[in-house]
Enzyme design. Structure first.
Site, short mmCIF file in Angstrom:
data_model
loop_
_atom_site.label_atom_id
_atom_site.label_comp_id
_atom_site.label_asym_id
_atom_site.label_seq_id
_atom_site.Cartn_x
_atom_site.Cartn_y
_atom_site.Cartn_z
N ASP A 290 0.87 -1.17 0.00
CA ASP A 290 0.00 0.00 0.00
C ASP A 290 0.91 1.22 0.00
OD1 ASP A 290 -1.70 2.10 0.45
OD2 ASP A 290 -2.66 1.25 2.23
N THR B 51 -0.63 12.57 -15.87
CA THR B 51 -1.78 12.67 -16.77
C THR B 51 -1.94 14.06 -17.38
OG1 THR B 51 -4.22 12.58 -16.79
CG2 THR B 51 -3.19 13.19 -14.74
N TYR C 95 -9.21 14.62 -9.44
CA TYR C 95 -8.23 13.70 -10.01
C TYR C 95 -7.00 14.47 -10.51
CZ TYR C 95 -6.00 10.62 -13.44
OH TYR C 95 -5.08 9.90 -14.16
N LYS D 248 -3.18 14.42 -8.96
CA LYS D 248 -2.04 13.99 -9.78
C LYS D 248 -0.98 15.10 -9.86
CE LYS D 248 -1.51 10.68 -11.83
NZ LYS D 248 -0.79 9.44 -11.46
N TRP E 247 -5.56 8.93 -22.23
CA TRP E 247 -6.45 8.00 -22.94
C TRP E 247 -5.83 6.61 -23.09
CZ3 TRP E 247 -9.54 10.65 -27.47
CH2 TRP E 247 -10.12 11.85 -27.01
#
Length: 290
Positions: free
Chosen positions: A35, A100, A124, A128, A149
């Site tokens: 984790d 991303t 999100y 990030k 994508w």
């Protein structure tokens, strides 16, 4: 070469493990084995394995759920990378981290360069971006790879969703005003490995952020069209649904989606001789996506 891969059961992590077989001593872990939000566990596993490279492919990628699961998103996407980067710095390892296009505001029509201002619109993207900044701050030898994508034979993705819907739907409405570069997970893995091998060969890269995604740019509608064309030609589906292009406004979601997900990939081409993902070619193997 000793490589620690986190998120080994994700789309990219799975490909990394396969492609590094026979090339490196790999310790591949998913959440059950590590984790990454547990700082003590991260420090312990790295101290025991002593990797030369840490590739973080673990992430909370449920964009809509992230709007509600704020603490979880930041724990996985920011705290986890921070702990991995800290321990990479401590043991002299190189940290490779996947990020991303959602770190940008998703506006305009030009492909984003690494130096363009960031401005994430949702939880999100914000989580990030926080992860990127944490890695940059904690580890000098870092390579952050922003992509977009992602699809592949392993895990859930747009290609698999389209093939599944083709079995039961005669018509589909697909968003046509969001543009990006579909990116094959196997190509992302190959790009990361090429970066890694370049360093192993003695190259001294410019540490920092790089962009990597597919070409040519397409809308989700055009992506779906290509998927069905390939699937039909390969006999994966018996008929192609009739597609309708709709605007983003006709398909509301809890999290705002970027209209512009284009990434400029010139920097990684110059530094590492890595070319954009040929997503149309990757779909030639569409039988494996069922």
């Amino acid at each position: 070469m000793k490589v620690l891969i986190t998120g080994c059961n994700g789309q990219v992590g799975h490909c990394l493990v396969k492609q590094l077989e026979g090339k490196a001593e790999v310790l591949a872990v998913d959440k059950a084995q590590l984790d990454i939000t547990d700082q003590a566990a991260v420090y312990a596993i790295v101290a025991d394995f002593e990797p030369q490279y840490i590739i973080n492919a673990a992430a909370h990628t449920a964009v809509d759920k992230a709007e509600e699961e704020v603490e979880l998103s930041f724990a996985i996407n920011s705290d986890g990378p921070k702990y991995l980067a800290e321990v990479a710095e401590n043991c002299g390892a190189v940290m490779l981290h996947i990020s991303t296009d959602y770190v940008f505001n998703g506006m305009g029509n030009e492909p984003y360069q690494e130096i363009d201002p960031v401005g994430p619109q949702g939880v999100y993207g914000k989580s990030k971006l926080a992860g990127e900044l944490a890695v940059i701050d904690a580890c000098e030898k870092h390579l952050i790879l922003r992509t977009a994508w992602v699809f592949g034979e392993h895990g859930n993705n747009f290609v698999k969703t389209m093939l599944r819907l083709a079995q039961t739907r005669d018509e589909l409405s697909i968003v046509g005003d969001q543009i990006g570069g579909p990116t094959y997970a196997g190509d992302i893995a190959a790009a990361l490995i090429k970066m890694l091998e370049s360093i192993e060969a003695g190259a001294k890269p410019a540490w920092g952020v790089y962009h990597y995604s597919g070409m040519p740019y397409a809308s989700w509608y055009e992506f779906a069209q290509t998927i069905f064309d390939k699937a039909l030609s390969k006999g994966v589906i018996e008929h192609s649904p009739c597609l309708h292009s709709i605007p983003t406004s006709a398909y509301p979601t809890p999290a705002k989606r970027p209209s512009n997900s284009r990434l400029n990939c010139n920097k990684i081409a110059i530094q590492f001789n890595v070319t954009p993902s040929d997503w149309v070619y990757a779909l030639n193997n569409i039988e494996a996506y069922k």
